[in-house]
Design a protein around this motif. Structure first.
Motif, short mmCIF file in Angstrom:
data_model
loop_
_atom_site.label_atom_id
_atom_site.label_comp_id
_atom_site.label_asym_id
_atom_site.label_seq_id
_atom_site.Cartn_x
_atom_site.Cartn_y
_atom_site.Cartn_z
N MET A 35 0.86 -1.19 0.00
CA MET A 35 0.00 0.00 0.00
C MET A 35 0.90 1.24 0.00
N VAL A 36 0.54 2.22 -0.81
CA VAL A 36 1.33 3.45 -0.87
C VAL A 36 0.48 4.59 -0.30
N GLY A 37 0.94 5.16 0.80
CA GLY A 37 0.19 6.26 1.43
C GLY A 37 -0.96 5.76 2.28
N GLU A 38 -1.81 6.70 2.69
CA GLU A 38 -2.92 6.37 3.60
C GLU A 38 -4.23 6.42 2.84
N ASN A 39 -5.13 5.50 3.13
CA ASN A 39 -6.49 5.58 2.58
C ASN A 39 -7.39 4.67 3.42
N ALA A 40 -8.44 5.24 3.99
CA ALA A 40 -9.29 4.49 4.92
C ALA A 40 -9.96 3.30 4.22
N GLY A 41 -10.44 3.53 2.98
CA GLY A 41 -11.11 2.46 2.24
C GLY A 41 -10.17 1.30 1.96
N ALA A 42 -8.93 1.65 1.53
CA ALA A 42 -7.95 0.62 1.21
C ALA A 42 -7.56 -0.14 2.48
N GLU A 43 -7.46 0.57 3.60
CA GLU A 43 -7.11 -0.09 4.87
C GLU A 43 -8.18 -1.12 5.25
N ALA A 44 -9.44 -0.75 5.02
CA ALA A 44 -10.53 -1.67 5.35
C ALA A 44 -10.45 -2.91 4.46
N TYR A 45 -10.12 -2.69 3.18
CA TYR A 45 -10.01 -3.81 2.24
C TYR A 45 -8.83 -4.71 2.62
N VAL A 46 -7.73 -4.08 3.07
CA VAL A 46 -6.55 -4.84 3.49
C VAL A 46 -6.92 -5.74 4.69
N LYS A 47 -7.66 -5.17 5.63
CA LYS A 47 -8.09 -5.93 6.81
C LYS A 47 -8.88 -7.17 6.41
N VAL A 90 1.59 -10.93 -5.57
CA VAL A 90 1.76 -9.53 -5.17
C VAL A 90 0.48 -8.77 -5.52
N ILE A 91 0.02 -7.96 -4.57
CA ILE A 91 -1.13 -7.09 -4.87
C ILE A 91 -0.76 -5.65 -4.48
N ILE A 92 -1.07 -4.73 -5.39
CA ILE A 92 -0.85 -3.31 -5.10
C ILE A 92 -2.21 -2.72 -4.76
N GLN A 93 -2.33 -2.19 -3.54
CA GLN A 93 -3.62 -1.64 -3.12
C GLN A 93 -3.91 -0.32 -3.83
N MET A 94 -5.16 -0.13 -4.17
CA MET A 94 -5.62 1.12 -4.78
C MET A 94 -6.36 1.95 -3.72
N PRO A 95 -6.41 3.24 -3.78
CA PRO A 95 -5.82 4.07 -4.82
C PRO A 95 -4.34 4.32 -4.57
N LEU A 96 -3.66 4.74 -5.64
CA LEU A 96 -2.24 5.10 -5.54
C LEU A 96 -2.13 6.62 -5.58
N PRO A 97 -1.07 7.18 -4.99
CA PRO A 97 -0.91 8.64 -5.08
C PRO A 97 -0.70 9.08 -6.54
N PRO A 98 -0.97 10.35 -6.83
CA PRO A 98 -1.00 10.82 -8.23
C PRO A 98 0.30 10.62 -9.01
N GLN A 99 1.45 10.56 -8.30
CA GLN A 99 2.71 10.41 -9.06
C GLN A 99 2.90 8.99 -9.60
N ILE A 100 1.99 8.06 -9.23
CA ILE A 100 2.16 6.66 -9.67
C ILE A 100 1.01 6.25 -10.59
N ASP A 101 1.40 5.71 -11.76
CA ASP A 101 0.43 5.28 -12.76
C ASP A 101 0.23 3.77 -12.62
N TYR A 102 -0.98 3.37 -12.17
CA TYR A 102 -1.23 1.94 -11.90
C TYR A 102 -1.01 1.10 -13.15
N LYS A 103 -1.49 1.61 -14.30
CA LYS A 103 -1.38 0.83 -15.54
C LYS A 103 0.08 0.52 -15.84
N LYS A 104 0.95 1.51 -15.54
CA LYS A 104 2.38 1.32 -15.81
C LYS A 104 2.96 0.31 -14.82
N ILE A 105 2.74 0.56 -13.54
CA ILE A 105 3.45 -0.30 -12.56
C ILE A 105 2.90 -1.74 -12.54
#
Ligand code: NDP
Length: 281
Positions: A35-47, A90-105
């Protein structure tokens, strides 16, 4: 009056099968969640993912990176995971901060460890009917359809929404079953043709993210309706289909919440186990 098609009992049955598969494996499968950065929704999904993983004896390893992490640094972390033979998925949690392009990574995750099924190699394999790692929500919808017992061969199936993660892969999976598949999107709505297509659907699947987009009265008598949408309206979670009215006309309909959702995480775990087995063979 429709029959309510709940995801939880189907998910529970699949989890029992997955538990037995893990028990038969030489080594606990390992899932790395980044997970990159903080996000309440993503944290709930991680749990939710963590709880599901632990239930199945999957080793869930969580890594949190700072909100200022660069794309290059995230790619480096992914490449480390690719090279680590102890890591199966490997799973990358969404959303990502604006400097990171999910499609690319997402293209940097090894296709063998891509448990979200979003690497172009895995998406491409769906076209050839050879996919082993399929996007989780699309798989969840197919499981729900299987549970209804519907024979998709030649059926008029309408998918509303054409995102890379849900609508497009789902349309390919439906074609593989010889469903007559129509995909509707923003262009369909703008042309004023959404209602016309929805009214024809013997099986209707909606994945848009707009509450009430599909009017209940558009639903064909006896249709099967799978509502993927998740929308917060005031303090309630609702789907994309006007549920009450659709319930009166459909033969089978999923609730929101409690329909597709419980199966999506289960499909992620199934992909991980599948990835581990592929790597071991
Ligand atoms: P996206 O926003 O990526 O895609 C939405 C799609 O709907 C796009 O293809 C878009 O078309 C289309 N669309 C937008 N407006 C209209 C309209 N008025 N008429 C017809 N089509 C339209 O979302 P996702 O696919 O990621 O998710 C869709 C929904 O499903 C969301 O509510 C999400 O929360 C939910 N979801 C639920 C999951 C679960 O487990 N239950 C898992 C994943 C998602 P265009 O791009 O051309 O604008």
């Amino acid at each position: 009056m429709a029959k309510l098609l709940e995801g939880k009992p189907i998910a529970e049955k699949i989890k029992e099968e997955l538990k037995a598969e893990v028990a038969g494996m030489k080594k606990k499968p390992v899932l790395v969640s980044i997970m990159v950065g903080e996000n309440a929704g993503a944290e709930a999904y991680v749990k939710q993912q963590k709880k599901n993983a632990e239930n199945l004896s999957i080793d869930y390893q969580f890594q949190k990176l700072g909100a200022d992490t660069s794309e290059a640094a995230l790619i480096e972390t992914i490449q480390k995971m690719n090279a680590d033979s102890s890591v199966n998925g490997v799973i990358i949690q969404m959303p990502l901060p604006p400097q990171i392009d999910y499609k690319k990574i997402s293209q940097f995750i090894s296709p063998d460890k891509d448990i979200e099924g979003m690497h172009p190699v895995n998406i491409g394999k769906i076209v050839f009917g050879k996919a082993k790692l399929i996007p989780c929500t699309a798989q969840a919808v197919m499981e729900l359809l299987q549970a209804t017992g519907v024979d998709l061969y030649g059926k008029e199936v309408v998918v509303v929404g054409h995102s890379e993660i849900v609508g497009k892969p789902l349309a390919l999976l439906l074609l593989e079953r010889f469903a007559t598949t129509t995909v509707c999107h923003i262009g369909t709505s703008k042309a004023g043709k959404l209602e016309e297509h929805v009214r024809r659907a013997e099986v209707l699947i909606v994945a848009v993210g707009k509450a009430g987009l599909i009017k209940g009265e558009w639903v064909r008598e006896g249709a099967i309706v799978i509502d993927v949408g998740i929308n917060r309206v005031e303090d309630k979670i609702v789907g994309d289909v006007e549920h009450e009215e659709a319930f009166k006309r459909a033969s089978i309909i999923t609730p929101v919440p409690g329909g597709v959702g419980p199966l999506t995480v289960t499909m992620l775990m199934r992909n991980l186990i599948q990835a581990a087995k592929l790597q071991q063979s």
